[in-house]
Design an enzyme around this catalytic site. Structure first.
Site, short mmCIF file in Angstrom:
data_model
loop_
_atom_site.label_atom_id
_atom_site.label_comp_id
_atom_site.label_asym_id
_atom_site.label_seq_id
_atom_site.Cartn_x
_atom_site.Cartn_y
_atom_site.Cartn_z
N LYS A 49 0.82 -1.29 -0.04
CA LYS A 49 -0.03 0.05 -0.15
C LYS A 49 0.92 1.26 0.01
O LYS A 49 0.59 2.04 -0.80
CB LYS A 49 -0.92 -0.08 1.19
CG LYS A 49 -1.97 -0.95 1.05
CD LYS A 49 -2.83 -1.28 2.33
CE LYS A 49 -3.87 -2.65 2.15
NZ LYS A 49 -4.61 -2.84 3.19
N GLN A 93 -4.48 -1.51 9.51
CA GLN A 93 -4.66 -2.84 8.74
C GLN A 93 -5.05 -3.77 9.76
O GLN A 93 -4.74 -4.08 10.95
CB GLN A 93 -2.94 -3.50 8.66
CG GLN A 93 -2.93 -4.62 7.88
CD GLN A 93 -3.54 -4.52 6.49
OE1 GLN A 93 -3.64 -3.50 5.65
NE2 GLN A 93 -3.94 -5.59 5.81
N ASP A 116 -11.04 2.77 3.65
CA ASP A 116 -11.44 1.12 3.73
C ASP A 116 -13.01 1.00 3.64
O ASP A 116 -13.43 -0.04 3.23
CB ASP A 116 -11.00 0.58 4.82
CG ASP A 116 -9.88 -0.12 4.87
OD1 ASP A 116 -9.40 -0.55 3.85
OD2 ASP A 116 -9.04 0.11 5.89
N1 GUN Z 1 -6.83 -6.84 6.04
C1 GUN Z 1 -7.07 -7.66 4.86
N2 GUN Z 1 -7.75 -6.96 3.87
C2 GUN Z 1 -7.90 -5.55 4.45
C3 GUN Z 1 -8.34 -4.29 4.01
O1 GUN Z 1 -8.85 -4.12 2.95
N3 GUN Z 1 -8.08 -3.20 4.82
C4 GUN Z 1 -7.81 -3.37 6.01
N4 GUN Z 1 -7.54 -2.19 6.58
N5 GUN Z 1 -7.00 -4.49 6.68
C5 GUN Z 1 -7.19 -5.24 5.73
#
Ligand code: GUN
Length: 279
Positions: A49, A93, A116
């Site tokens: 990311k 995350q 998100d």
């Molecule tokens: N963990 C697995 N997929 C995601 C996601 O799309 N966003 C976040 N914040 N954590 C994750």
């Protein structure tokens, strides 16, 4: 043999447009990325990311907190970031260590920085169809379908998995596009009977090999959202790829299918957040 849907190439193409738009703003959009603990998969996701941010001309602020971080400490950091006008998006995350209540954390992120789209305020907008942040993985899948001129309208769409991150919002976006949607889960009586009816099958289970060739209708579009590892540690999805590709008209590979599109939508959401903050 199915056409393999190239999410990597599409994400790369769309990233160029985001980069260009970010460069035209009065200041660079900024995304705060918080990782608590040392889960190896999460470390890879977070690194990717941050790499995407660099490529899109988005400033990333990385926060690495140790695995024993308390809920109050994390809430304190979110409060600071919520009140920092130079931060447009906040991503925590998941999963979080057991001592931290995930729901409390999601609720603490200001909805206008919730890139998100996990906050109930943003989830509500997805349900009612109001404009707002779109959930990254489901919106990435919809972009991929659009690129290949595949419409959900009037189609039988079967989503396997009902997580808040993928399954539920995926069903809502397919419904919004006028698909006839079924959501399957661990209590579904006969999974194969459901999946065999699908014109568009989205699998988000997270278990290697759960979707076999005999569970797929001839000519179906198969979207594999999962990121599993085989015994050799190689990335793979839910589908027994060769078998399913024999039956499907289109299929996403793992890696290189949905994953890059998920990351792309996060960049789109961060840009959208910045634009809203800059008016
Ligand atoms: N963990 C697995 N997929 C995601 C996601 O799309 N966003 C976040 N914040 N954590 C994750």
């Amino acid at each position: 043999m199915a056409i393999i849907m190239d999410g990597k190439a599409l994400a790369e193409k769309l990233r160029a447009g985001i980069k260009e738009e970010c460069g035209r703003l009065p200041r660079r959009p900024a995304l705060a990325v918080i990782l608590v603990g040392e889960d190896p998969a999460s470390q890879v996701y977070v690194r990717n990311k941050e790499k995407d941010c660099t490529e899109c001309n988005i400033r990333s602020e990385g926060y690495r907190l140790d695995a024993h971080t308390s809920e109050d400490q994390l809430l304190g950091l979110i409060d600071v970031l919520n009140n920092n006008d130079l931060v447009d998006g906040i991503l925590v995350q998941l999963p979080l260590p057991a001592q931290i209540d995930q729901e409390k954390i999601i609720h603490a992120i200001r909805p206008d920085k919730d890139v998100d789209a996990f906050h109930p305020f943003n989830v509500g907008k997805i349900v009612t169809g109001e404009a707002g942040f779109l959930p990254c993985t489901p919106a990435g899948v919809m972009e991929l379908l659009r690129e290949y001129d595949i419409s959900a309208s009037g189609k039988r769409c079967v989503v396997v998995g009902r997580s808040n991150i993928v399954g539920k919002p995926m069903a809502l976006l397919l419904l919004r596009e006028n698909g006839t949607v079924t959501v399957c889960h661990s209590k579904t009586a006969d999974l194969a009977e459901e999946t065999r009816r699908a014109d568009i099958l989205v699998s988000a289970v997270g278990k290697r090999g759960v979707i076999t060739g005999d569970m797929v209708k001839d000519g179906a579009v198969v979207i594999d959202v999962a990121m599993n590892r085989d015994e050799a540690g190689k990335l793979c999805g839910d589908c027994v790829f060769d078998e399913v590709a024999e039956k499907a008209s289109y299929i996403t590979p793992v890696p290189g299918g949905v994953g890059p599109m998920t990351r792309l939508v996060l960049m789109q959401n961060t840009l959208a957040a910045a634009k809203a903050h800059l008016v």
